[in-house]
Every structure is written in C-alpha cells, then in structure tokens.
Design a protein around this motif. Structure first.
Motif, PDB file in Angstrom:
ATOM      1  N   THR A 215       0.854  -1.195   0.000  1.00  0.00           N
ATOM      2  CA  THR A 215       0.000   0.000   0.000  1.00  0.00           C
ATOM      3  C   THR A 215       0.887   1.241   0.000  1.00  0.00           C
ATOM      4  N   GLY A 216       0.294   2.386  -0.251  1.00  0.00           N
ATOM      5  CA  GLY A 216       1.025   3.647  -0.169  1.00  0.00           C
ATOM      6  C   GLY A 216       1.670   4.046  -1.488  1.00  0.00           C
ATOM      7  N   PRO A 217       2.373   5.194  -1.497  1.00  0.00           N
ATOM      8  CA  PRO A 217       2.906   5.738  -2.754  1.00  0.00           C
ATOM      9  C   PRO A 217       4.025   4.900  -3.372  1.00  0.00           C
ATOM     10  N   TYR A 218       4.577   3.952  -2.620  1.00  0.00           N
ATOM     11  CA  TYR A 218       5.664   3.150  -3.164  1.00  0.00           C
ATOM     12  C   TYR A 218       5.199   1.751  -3.550  1.00  0.00           C
ATOM     13  N   ALA A 219       3.891   1.518  -3.412  1.00  0.00           N
ATOM     14  CA  ALA A 219       3.346   0.187  -3.676  1.00  0.00           C
ATOM     15  C   ALA A 219       3.678  -0.342  -5.074  1.00  0.00           C
ATOM     16  N   PRO A 220       3.697   0.507  -6.136  1.00  0.00           N
ATOM     17  CA  PRO A 220       4.013  -0.044  -7.461  1.00  0.00           C
ATOM     18  C   PRO A 220       5.339  -0.779  -7.480  1.00  0.00           C
ATOM     19  N   SER A 221       6.294  -0.333  -6.665  1.00  0.00           N
ATOM     20  CA  SER A 221       7.580  -1.022  -6.607  1.00  0.00           C
ATOM     21  C   SER A 221       7.564  -2.132  -5.565  1.00  0.00           C
ATOM     22  N   GLY A 222       6.680  -2.026  -4.576  1.00  0.00           N
ATOM     23  CA  GLY A 222       6.688  -2.979  -3.468  1.00  0.00           C
ATOM     24  C   GLY A 222       5.962  -4.267  -3.767  1.00  0.00           C
TER      25      GLY A 222
ATOM     26  N   HIS B  29       9.583  13.911  -1.271  1.00  0.00           N
ATOM     27  CA  HIS B  29       8.615  12.819  -1.128  1.00  0.00           C
ATOM     28  C   HIS B  29       7.226  13.283  -1.524  1.00  0.00           C
ATOM     29  N   PRO B  30       6.385  12.518  -2.195  1.00  0.00           N
ATOM     30  CA  PRO B  30       6.701  11.212  -2.763  1.00  0.00           C
ATOM     31  C   PRO B  30       7.338  11.298  -4.146  1.00  0.00           C
ATOM     32  N   GLY B  31       7.320  12.467  -4.778  1.00  0.00           N
ATOM     33  CA  GLY B  31       8.117  12.600  -5.997  1.00  0.00           C
ATOM     34  C   GLY B  31       7.367  12.982  -7.260  1.00  0.00           C
ATOM     35  N   GLN B  32       6.087  13.323  -7.150  1.00  0.00           N
ATOM     36  CA  GLN B  32       5.376  13.704  -8.372  1.00  0.00           C
ATOM     37  C   GLN B  32       5.762  15.093  -8.853  1.00  0.00           C
ATOM     38  N   GLU B  33       6.319  15.887  -7.937  1.00  0.00           N
ATOM     39  CA  GLU B  33       6.566  17.297  -8.199  1.00  0.00           C
ATOM     40  C   GLU B  33       8.013  17.485  -8.628  1.00  0.00           C
ATOM     41  N   GLN B  34       8.329  17.441  -9.915  1.00  0.00           N
ATOM     42  CA  GLN B  34       9.725  17.620 -10.303  1.00  0.00           C
ATOM     43  C   GLN B  34       9.879  18.420 -11.581  1.00  0.00           C
ATOM     44  N   LYS B  35       8.904  19.246 -11.889  1.00  0.00           N
ATOM     45  CA  LYS B  35       8.974  20.081 -13.086  1.00  0.00           C
ATOM     46  C   LYS B  35      10.208  20.993 -13.058  1.00  0.00           C
ATOM     47  N   SER B  36      10.422  21.635 -11.897  1.00  0.00           N
ATOM     48  CA  SER B  36      11.498  22.628 -11.840  1.00  0.00           C
ATOM     49  C   SER B  36      12.858  21.965 -11.987  1.00  0.00           C
ATOM     50  N   GLN B  37      12.996  20.746 -11.441  1.00  0.00           N
ATOM     51  CA  GLN B  37      14.272  20.049 -11.559  1.00  0.00           C
ATOM     52  C   GLN B  37      14.579  19.751 -13.030  1.00  0.00           C
ATOM     53  N   TRP B  38      13.551  19.369 -13.780  1.00  0.00           N
ATOM     54  CA  TRP B  38      13.785  19.030 -15.188  1.00  0.00           C
ATOM     55  C   TRP B  38      13.998  20.274 -16.030  1.00  0.00           C
TER      56      TRP B  38
ATOM     57  N   MET C 246       7.977   8.296  -8.014  1.00  0.00           N
ATOM     58  CA  MET C 246       8.946   9.279  -8.496  1.00  0.00           C
ATOM     59  C   MET C 246       9.562   8.860  -9.835  1.00  0.00           C
ATOM     60  N   ASN C 247       9.799   7.551 -10.007  1.00  0.00           N
ATOM     61  CA  ASN C 247      10.484   7.072 -11.207  1.00  0.00           C
ATOM     62  C   ASN C 247       9.700   7.374 -12.478  1.00  0.00           C
ATOM     63  N   GLN C 248       8.417   6.983 -12.469  1.00  0.00           N
ATOM     64  CA  GLN C 248       7.659   7.161 -13.718  1.00  0.00           C
ATOM     65  C   GLN C 248       7.513   8.625 -14.054  1.00  0.00           C
ATOM     66  N   VAL C 249       7.367   9.466 -13.027  1.00  0.00           N
ATOM     67  CA  VAL C 249       7.254  10.897 -13.303  1.00  0.00           C
ATOM     68  C   VAL C 249       8.551  11.408 -13.922  1.00  0.00           C
ATOM     69  N   ALA C 250       9.691  10.977 -13.369  1.00  0.00           N
ATOM     70  CA  ALA C 250      10.980  11.444 -13.885  1.00  0.00           C
ATOM     71  C   ALA C 250      11.171  11.002 -15.331  1.00  0.00           C
ATOM     72  N   ILE C 251      10.837   9.746 -15.615  1.00  0.00           N
ATOM     73  CA  ILE C 251      11.042   9.246 -16.974  1.00  0.00           C
ATOM     74  C   ILE C 251      10.106   9.978 -17.941  1.00  0.00           C
TER      75      ILE C 251
ATOM     76  N   GLY D  10      19.209   4.983 -14.224  1.00  0.00           N
ATOM     77  CA  GLY D  10      18.664   4.901 -12.872  1.00  0.00           C
ATOM     78  C   GLY D  10      19.394   3.863 -12.057  1.00  0.00           C
ATOM     79  N   VAL D  11      19.235   3.945 -10.738  1.00  0.00           N
ATOM     80  CA  VAL D  11      19.776   2.908  -9.864  1.00  0.00           C
ATOM     81  C   VAL D  11      18.856   1.695 -10.007  1.00  0.00           C
ATOM     82  N   TRP D  12      19.204   0.581  -9.356  1.00  0.00           N
ATOM     83  CA  TRP D  12      18.390  -0.636  -9.546  1.00  0.00           C
ATOM     84  C   TRP D  12      16.959  -0.474  -9.063  1.00  0.00           C
ATOM     85  N   TRP D  13      16.697   0.470  -8.186  1.00  0.00           N
ATOM     86  CA  TRP D  13      15.310   0.656  -7.726  1.00  0.00           C
ATOM     87  C   TRP D  13      14.545   1.547  -8.695  1.00  0.00           C
ATOM     88  N   SER D  14      15.212   2.067  -9.703  1.00  0.00           N
ATOM     89  CA  SER D  14      14.539   2.924 -10.678  1.00  0.00           C
ATOM     90  C   SER D  14      14.506   2.241 -12.027  1.00  0.00           C
ATOM     91  N   GLY D  15      14.376   0.943 -12.033  1.00  0.00           N
ATOM     92  CA  GLY D  15      14.395   0.267 -13.318  1.00  0.00           C
ATOM     93  C   GLY D  15      13.554  -0.985 -13.323  1.00  0.00           C
TER      94      GLY D  15
END
Lengths: 358, 427
Positions: free
Chosen positions: B32-39, B200-209, B228-233, B248-253
């Motif tokens: 459950t939670g914002p990291y569930a897609p990876s968990g 956290h959780p990582g949806q907000e990264q427009k300014s970084q890009w 965070m990963n899918q948003v970044a990609i 990406g690191v292994w947790w971002s792939g």
C-alpha cells in the motif's frame, strides 16, 4: 449510583476548585496512576511497551500541546510535525554536543528551544487568524522540514541525513539507544506525560488559561476586558510548542531511535495530531489522551484482528484499516462534534443521576 | 459474560499466535502507499519462491518455511511495530526500506537477529568488523554510483573530463546515499556534479527538469523510487532528454517505472544486479507449481518483472543461507545466530545457482567476516519499449574500489565511534 455527590461536601475554596471534585473521580484517577506506574511496567511485554504504549504516550503529549494552542486559544496550527522536528533535532544536537548531561535535561531544553521557534512562527497570529493562520503554520511545517534536510549541520554531516540517538542514561538505566529496556523507556515517557498533563491542566484553569479561552471565544471582547492579545497568543504558542517539542524529542530519542525528517515529521504528522484533538475533544486534557489512544490503538487493534485472527491478506487489512478509521472519524464528528471528551462528560452526567434521571 | 468478552478481546489485541513452523521469515512488505508499485512485485516474488520450496521440497532441510507478512506501507513507525511484533521468532529481517534499516541496525544487533538490506540501507554496513549482524548484499549504493559513472566513462571513450552529470534523487536518506561517492568520483575524473533533490513522494519535479534542460548535462543519474520514477522518466521524455544517457539505480528500473510512459521510455537504462525475464527453470517451476496452481501471493500479473525477479533473488539467497546454516550447525531448526554465521561464510557459486534452477541469474556470492557484501557487481540494463522487456546491456561490472572502500572505512569507523563499538578482528 456511581457518582454519588451526597457526602462530598466542600468546605474550603481549594476543595471547591480541585480538578476532580467528585470523590469517585479522584479515586479512579489515583487507581489509573497507580496502575500506570506500578503495575504496567511489570506486566507488559516488549511489543506492547515499545510499539503501542510509547507512541500512545508521546502522541498524547503532542496532542496536549496542540490542544493548548487550538483547543484552548483557538489558533489553528498545521505546523505540529515541523515543531516536533525542532524538538527532535534540538535533542540530537544536545545529545551529541553534551554527552555527559542527563537526557532528561536535554528533552526539557529541546522543549524550550521549540518554544522559541514556536513563538517566532506564532507572530503572524497577531494579524491573521483562522484559515490564514493555518496556512502560515503550514509554511512553518514545510520550511522546518526543508531546513533540517538542507543544512548538514543539523544532522552532524552524516552521509544519509539520518539522525540516530546514541545511548544515554538516567540514574544508570539506559533510556535511549538499542539496548534500553522497554520498561525504562515507558517509565521515562510516562514521567513526561504526567508532568505535562499536570502542568497543562493547571495552566488552563489558571488566569493564563482563562485569557486563552477569552481570546478563543471572542478576541475583541477579550481585548476590551483587558486581555492582552499579544501576550496571550504568544504564550499559547510558546507553551504549546514546548510540549510539542518534548513530544518530538521523545519520539526521536526514545521511541524510534533514528529519524529521517521528511518521513517522520512530514505534514502527515501535523494532520494526525490535529485529528487526535478533534476526535478526542478540543479544549480538554482528557480529550488529548482519548484522541491519541483512538488514533494509535485502533489501527493496531484492527491489524491484529484482521491479520492475526482472521488471517486476511495484509494489504487488504491495511486498506480496510484506513477505510474503517476514516469512516469512524466521520461518524464521530457527525454524532459528537465535541469529541470523545464530550461523550465521556455526558456519560458522567447520566451516571450521576442514575438510576433516578428525573 | 463481560469478563469473557474482555478476556477474548485482550487475547485478540495481544495477538500472540503460537509459531507453528520453525523457520519463520517475517517479511516487511509494502503493498500500500505511494511506493506500492515497486513494493508489490517484490513481495509477490519473495513469497512465491518460498511457496515453491514448501511445495516442491517440503521446505528447507525438512522444515517448512513460515512466512509472516507484515504491512509497513513503507512507513518507519509501522516497520518498527512489525519488527517488535515478530522478533520473538523471526530468523532474519529484510527491512525493504532504508529508513527501516536504519531503525533496525542497532535494534537487531542488540537482539542478535541478522538483518539483510538487499542493496539498500547503510552502505558502510559492508564493514563486517563493525556491523556484526548487518549485511548489505549483493552490492551497495556507493558501488552502484561508481558503476554508473564507470559505464558513462566507457560510453564517452574513457574520459569524463569536463563533462556534466546530474543526479536526480529522492530527498531522503536513500536518495542522498550516492552523493558522497559521486563527489569523490567527480574529483577523480574531473566531471561536474549537479545534484537535484526531489521531495517525497516525488510527483513534483517540473522545476528540476527545467534546470536539467537549461544545464544540458551529458548524463542524468537517478536515485528514485515508487511514483517518483515514472514521473521522472515522463519528464525526461517531455524535454526530449536522450534516454540512453539517463541511468537509474536498480530501484529505478522496473516495469512499473517505464510502462506508464509508453514509447517515450524506450532506451532508458538502469542498473541491476540479477537477470531479467522468466526463462529460468526455477521461474518456470514457480509459474507451473505456484501461480498456475492458484497459490501465488499476488494475481500473477507481476511474474517475470524486474521487481518480481528481485524478490526471487532475495528469497533464493535467504533460503540458501538457511540451508547452509542447517548444514553447518547440524540441526534443521536453526537459530538467528546460526543463520548469521552462515551468512558470513555464504558461498553461492555459479554451479550452485544452476542447481537452484537459476543458471546465470546472478554472479557468484562469497561473503567474508570482514566484508559483509558480495559480489559487489552491477550491470546496466535497457528498456525495450516495443518488446516490453528489460535487456542486460553489459556484463556485471566492478565498481572503483579505490574510491568506495576508503569511504566505507571512514563512515563505518565513525559509526563505531558514535555507537561505542569495538571493531572485531575477523582473524
């Protein structure tokens, strides 16, 4: 029957204004204290002491703190998580800078530092109130978390930005660190809970508390009758932040032992404590405890019933927990907007007359 | 009646169900939670492999494995509660979160239970002289940072001098881990490092890009997790950043990170420390004996994904360590300390991987008392959006130990001083 007032004669002013004017109430309070201090530490297991009772006690302190500000003085705050973080980081810096000083004083000092920060962020409350103040305190929340993440000095330049509590003792017993026993941690937190509840109760029924309540009920009227809004509001911010800071320090040093600011002291924490006082009852010390118990114990209880007893899938149980908790919050607020404390008050009234209600 | 009810209620709350099996493995999952897609894929893979062993071999060495799932939601407090609840009969903890790992390092060391952070957690736990009970296998974040830089350097023809590498990272202990190594590497190789934090959780990264677009780095590394990963990609695809320069690191792939972006994610790279796909005999057995038999932990849709394979990898190494502990101690009902001893001398050769039905799945492992991590290799994999699969691009590569090891030594000794630990001699 239970609450017999016949025979409870008050012959002095002191007796008339005591916290528990009814004898039964008073005895029950003594019994609760005796059980909490003398019985619980000897019968609980590790799981209960360190995973259930510790968060309950610590959240109760935070709830008392927020209740003073929001419940008694009417200043809405969403910065609780940020102020807890101030307490935690103050405690960490003090613990590592002065390892020889008793942890007890570090916790109190952390509370004082948080009080200072709280006053600073309370300054806008003189000009704005209600939703606007909520947003200003929200800014405090985000700013403080950002600050502790950004400046390496706060976490002693560790590579990961985590802070972890080294071992510290009180009277030779380890309170923090991995080898501290659950009973000692419990008693340490309990001491702070009793002290803060006692201070809060006495502040709120004294002249300071009356000033807060006057500001809460109608600030202009309060000013006309001679309450200084500046002093009252800032003192509420100071006292509230003091308690919240103590809660944050205990949360970090005694309960978790290692903390990552964004996760542990995020905006969720602010909401959680706000829920506690709303469900427990605004403007009530007992309500702070009841709310903390409700929010901390119910999920644990549900988890143990759904997963432990029924053997359901953990993710299903976790989703159900959120739904049940949310539903209960709504039901509560619809049926009794004044919270658990009000329910308790009504029950008490009924019991006083029972079995002759007319 | 009331007392009965009360007694029943108390018993319920205490929730102390007696341990039926002897090999209890508590799993701190987050479905459950914002990291569930990876968990979720990881949790499914881990459980399914254990189920396979129970079904096919009757457990390990004649003892059935009892998996105790506990939902953390990637939340530290819940993780602590899970640990306290299950520590009485837990053999090993795989915390599944850097935050929870930091919680458990001192606690589990005091309780004498081994902790294995599977390529996350505190990197300096590699130093077994200081961290007796903690393992960070098979590779650490600092190794990963070094491998990524090494790969970029090879791509650039052997030199990164004057180049610019951006690091987009989750603003938490996890995301900050590689910074120190990358700083050391930037000094050594003369590239400029541009760290960009995402909260956290990582949806907000427009300014970084936006900043990446302006600074035009030659490479972008990512230490992200969950949503965070899918948003970044997606953002990288939006600004048309060349995907083959984005590592990406292994947790971002994993599939969860690239599938939502669709064709735009084609060519995205990430590190990995095990094989991809489901063409391994053991994986096929899981398919037929567990998932098709209706005993899978999830709905089977994650089977063969990178996250799922990672769960299989963790379960395979854990159970192999249990088997070696049973051999070494001569009893089937092992204790956490037996398991720790076995992990410290863990040997999984190429042949053994084949015997386990996973030939070529991961490089051989050989742990020692002083170095609680092995083999410390990572490969680069690339996403093929059309075929919908990850492919390993390179062999498993060694990091720059000259840079990483002194940093590990420094950090672990600092921890030892802080926690009052006298390092073991490991003779």
């Amino acid at each position: 029957m239970f609450y017999r007032e016949a025979g409870d004669f008050k012959t002095t002013y002191a007796k008339d204004s005591q916290t528990f004017p009814i004898r039964f109430d008073r005895y029950r309070y003594y019994v609760v204290m005796a059980v909490a201090i003398l019985v619980v530490p000897f019968v609980v297991n590790d799981y209960w002491a360190s995973a259930v009772l510790l968060p309950f006690l610590i959240y109760a302190i935070a709830a008392i703190g927020l209740n003073i500000l929001t419940g008694y003085c009417g200043q809405v705050s969403l910065g609780t998580g940020g102020f807890m973080a101030v307490g935690a980081y103050a405690c960490y810096k003090l613990m590592t800078a002065m390892p020889d000083v008793n942890i007890f004083f570090h916790v109190i000092l952390s509370g004082l530092i948080t009080a200072g920060v709280g006053v600073l962020f309370g300054l806008p409350s003189l000009r704005i109130k209600g939703f606007y103040l909520a947003v200003a305190t929200l800014a405090a929340q985000f700013f403080l978390v950002w600050l502790f993440n950004k400046v390496p000095w706060f976490y002693n330049n560790s590579a990961s930005g985590q802070i972890s509590a080294p071992t510290r003792t009180v009277f030779g017993a380890e309170v923090t660190g991995p080898t501290a026993s659950a009973e000692v941690k419990y008693l340490f937190c309990l001491a702070f809970v009793i002290a803060t509840a006692w201070i809060a109760r006495n502040l709120t029924r004294g002249s300071l508390g009356r000033k807060w309540m006057a500001i809460r009920d109608m600030d202009i009227a309060a000013e006309i009758i001679g309450v200084n809004p500046l002093a009252s509001k800032l003192s509420a911010f100071a006292v509230s932040s003091f308690f919240v800071g103590i809660a944050g320090a205990l949360f970090f040093a005694v309960y978790l032992g290692a903390v990552e600011v964004g996760e542990v002291y995020g905006i969720n924490k602010s909401f959680l404590v706000l829920f506690m006082i709303i469900i427990g009852g605004l403007g009530s010390i007992f309500g702070s405890f009841a709310g903390a118990a409700f929010i901390v114990l119910l999920p644990v209880f549900l988890k143990n019933v759904l997963v432990g007893q029924f053997g359901w899938a953990t993710d299903l149980a976790a989703h159900l927990e959120i739904m049940i908790l949310g539903l209960l919050i709504i039901v509560f607020l619809v049926l009794e907007p004044h919270g658990l404390a009000q329910l308790w008050r009504i029950t008490k009234e009924k019991l006083r007359l029972w079995p002759f209600p007319h | 009646m009331k007392t009965k009810l009360l007694a029943a209620l108390t018993a319920t709350i205490m929730g102390a169900a007696p341990a039926l099996a002897d090999l209890t493995i508590p799993t701190l999952n987050y479905r459950t939670g914002p990291y569930a897609p990876s968990g979720i894929p990881y949790a499914d893979g881990f459980s399914d492999y254990l189920t396979l062993l129970n079904e096919r071999d009757g457990g390990i060495g004649g003892e059935m494995i009892d998996e105790k799932e506990c939902e953390t939601g990637y939340n530290t407090e819940k993780g602590v509660e899970c640990y306290e609840q299950t520590k009485a009969d837990g053999l090993i903890y795989i915390p599944q979160s850097t935050g929870i790992t930091y919680q458990l390092i001192p606690k589990a060391s005091a309780d004498n239970i081994p902790v294995w952070s599977v390529a996350y957690g505190r990197t300096s736990a590699v130093n077994g002289k200081v961290f007796e009970w903690i393992f960070n296998m098979p590779v650490t974040y600092w190794d990963g940072a070094s491998v990524a830089v090494k790969y970029a350097m090879e791509e650039e023809g052997g030199s990164l001098d004057g180049k610019k590498i951006a690091l987009i990272y989750h603003n938490s202990a996890y995301g900050k881990e590689p910074i120190r190594t990358l700083e050391a590497l930037s000094e050594k190789h003369g590239f400029e490092l541009l760290p960009l934090a995402v909260d956290h959780p990582g949806q907000e990264q427009k300014s970084q890009w936006l900043q990446i677009r302006r600074e035009r780095p030659d490479y972008v590394l990512m230490w992200g997790w969950g949503v965070m990963n899918q948003v970044a990609i997606q953002e990288a695809a939006n600004i048309r950043f060349p995907m083959d320069k984005f590592i990406g690191v292994w947790w971002s792939g994993s599939e969860a990170d690239v599938v939502p972006v669709g064709a735009g994610a084609n060519g995205y790279k990430s590190l990995n420390f095990h094989g991809t796909g489901s063409e391994f005999p053991a994986m096929q057995e899981i398919k037929s004996m567990v998932i098709d038999a209706g005993m899978g932990a999830g709905d089977g849709s994650k089977f063969g994904e990178v996250g799922y394979n990672r769960g299989v990898f963790a379960a395979a190494v854990t159970t192999e360590a249990i088997r070696q502990a049973q051999e070494a101690s001569g009893k089937s009902d092992i204790s956490p300390s037996d398991l720790r001893d076995a992990m410290e001398s863990l040997e999984i050769t190429e042949d053994r991987w084949s015997e386990m039905g996973l030939p070529g799945f991961a490089p051989a492992i050989s742990v020692t008392c002083a170095v609680h991590s092995s083999p410390r290799l990572a490969a680069v994999q690339q996403w093929d959006a059309e075929a919908g699969e990850w492919n390993l691009l390179t062999d498993f590569m060694e990091p720059d130990f000259d840079v990483v090891d002194p940093l590990i030594e420094e950090d672990s000794m600092a921890y030892a001083a802080e926690a009052g630990i006298e390092p073991r001699s490991c003779e």
